[in-house]
Scaffold this motif. Structure first.
Motif, short mmCIF file in Angstrom:
data_model
loop_
_atom_site.label_atom_id
_atom_site.label_comp_id
_atom_site.label_asym_id
_atom_site.label_seq_id
_atom_site.Cartn_x
_atom_site.Cartn_y
_atom_site.Cartn_z
N PRO A 34 5.24 -8.31 -9.94
CA PRO A 34 5.81 -6.98 -9.06
C PRO A 34 6.03 -5.71 -10.43
N VAL A 35 6.38 -6.27 -10.97
CA VAL A 35 5.98 -5.23 -12.45
C VAL A 35 5.61 -4.89 -13.01
N GLN A 36 4.27 -5.38 -13.73
CA GLN A 36 2.91 -4.74 -14.16
C GLN A 36 2.54 -3.97 -13.33
N ALA A 37 2.75 -4.05 -11.54
CA ALA A 37 1.91 -2.97 -10.65
C ALA A 37 3.67 -1.67 -10.80
N LYS A 38 4.56 -2.04 -10.77
CA LYS A 38 5.17 -0.85 -11.72
C LYS A 38 4.72 -0.05 -12.29
N VAL A 39 4.74 -0.75 -13.32
CA VAL A 39 4.11 0.10 -15.02
C VAL A 39 3.06 1.00 -14.78
N LEU A 40 2.61 0.14 -14.06
CA LEU A 40 0.61 0.96 -13.77
C LEU A 40 1.10 2.40 -12.85
N VAL A 41 2.02 2.04 -11.60
CA VAL A 41 1.74 2.82 -10.80
C VAL A 41 2.81 4.22 -11.57
N ALA A 42 3.70 3.98 -12.50
CA ALA A 42 4.37 4.40 -13.27
C ALA A 42 2.91 6.04 -14.38
N LEU A 43 2.06 5.31 -14.90
CA LEU A 43 1.45 5.43 -15.92
C LEU A 43 0.15 6.42 -14.88
N GLU A 44 1.00 7.12 -14.12
CA GLU A 44 0.09 8.69 -13.61
C GLU A 44 -0.42 9.52 -15.30
N LYS A 45 0.44 9.25 -15.81
CA LYS A 45 0.63 9.58 -16.69
C LYS A 45 0.78 9.16 -18.58
N ARG A 97 -6.36 2.40 -13.94
CA ARG A 97 -5.76 3.74 -13.08
C ARG A 97 -6.29 2.61 -11.84
N GLU A 98 -7.67 2.14 -11.20
CA GLU A 98 -8.10 2.05 -10.69
C GLU A 98 -7.37 0.64 -9.62
N LEU A 99 -7.27 -0.59 -9.94
CA LEU A 99 -5.71 -1.48 -9.76
C LEU A 99 -4.60 -0.97 -9.78
N ALA A 100 -4.48 0.18 -9.94
CA ALA A 100 -2.85 0.91 -9.36
C ALA A 100 -3.30 1.12 -8.07
N ARG A 101 -4.67 1.96 -7.72
CA ARG A 101 -4.66 2.45 -6.84
C ARG A 101 -4.86 1.72 -5.31
N ARG A 102 -5.55 0.49 -6.03
CA ARG A 102 -5.65 -0.91 -5.06
C ARG A 102 -4.10 -1.25 -4.81
N PHE A 103 -4.02 -1.48 -5.27
CA PHE A 103 -2.53 -1.64 -5.35
C PHE A 103 -1.32 -0.97 -4.51
N GLN A 104 -1.99 0.31 -4.93
CA GLN A 104 -1.15 1.67 -3.86
C GLN A 104 -1.33 1.69 -2.16
N GLY A 105 -3.14 1.39 -2.53
CA GLY A 105 -3.67 1.80 -0.89
C GLY A 105 -3.25 0.45 0.06
N SER A 106 -2.89 -0.77 -0.40
CA SER A 106 -2.40 -2.09 0.13
C SER A 106 -1.06 -2.48 0.61
N LEU A 107 -0.26 -1.08 0.51
CA LEU A 107 1.67 -1.26 0.50
C LEU A 107 0.96 -0.74 2.24
N ARG A 108 0.68 -1.09 2.91
CA ARG A 108 0.74 -0.66 4.41
C ARG A 108 2.55 -0.15 4.96
#
Length: 134
Positions: A34-45, A97-108
């Protein structure tokens, strides 16, 4: 605490619990913690390590280990800051970035309950939640 406040607190706890369970399952589905996912999402820049630690509410030493594991998987890179070469920014790679998009897209769960609200209700909810945090 009055009855309405007690009920609101209980509802918020249920929402947080459901979101947390889905967040953990979505991260696991893409082989992240979960924390790795949060980091990837936070790295939009690109961000320096200390800003990532602040976003996570974590110690820098913990963030170093998280970044090391993400970098070993080719999901992030360390790059010198353009303004101050002593600072290393963490940058998501295209794979990250692709993995972060896939992760976010699955948060129904994060989106489905909001779909039951019309646009004006979502704006009001956003404003109320923001006011609670101020």
């Amino acid at each position: 605490m009055d009855a309405v406040t007690t009920e609101v607190v209980a509802l918020l706890a249920q929402i947080v619990g459901r979101y947390t369970r889905e967040h953990e399952a979505a991260a696991s589905a893409v082989e992240l913690t979960p924390v790795q996912a949060k980091v990837l999402v936070a790295l939009e820049k690109p961000l320096p390590m200390h800003q990532i630690a602040v976003k996570l509410g974590s110690e820098r030493s913990n963030v170093t280990g998280i970044i090391d594991r993400l970098q070993a998987r080719g999901l992030v890179e360390r790059r010198p800051d353009e303004q101050d070469r002593r600072v290393k920014n963490i940058v998501a790679t295209e794979a990250g970035r692709e993995l972060a998009r896939r992760f976010q897209g699955s948060l129904r769960f994060a989106a489905e309950p909001l779909a039951a609200l019309d646009a004006a209700d979502r704006v009001q909810l956003r404003d109320l939640l923001a006011r609670m945090l101020d």
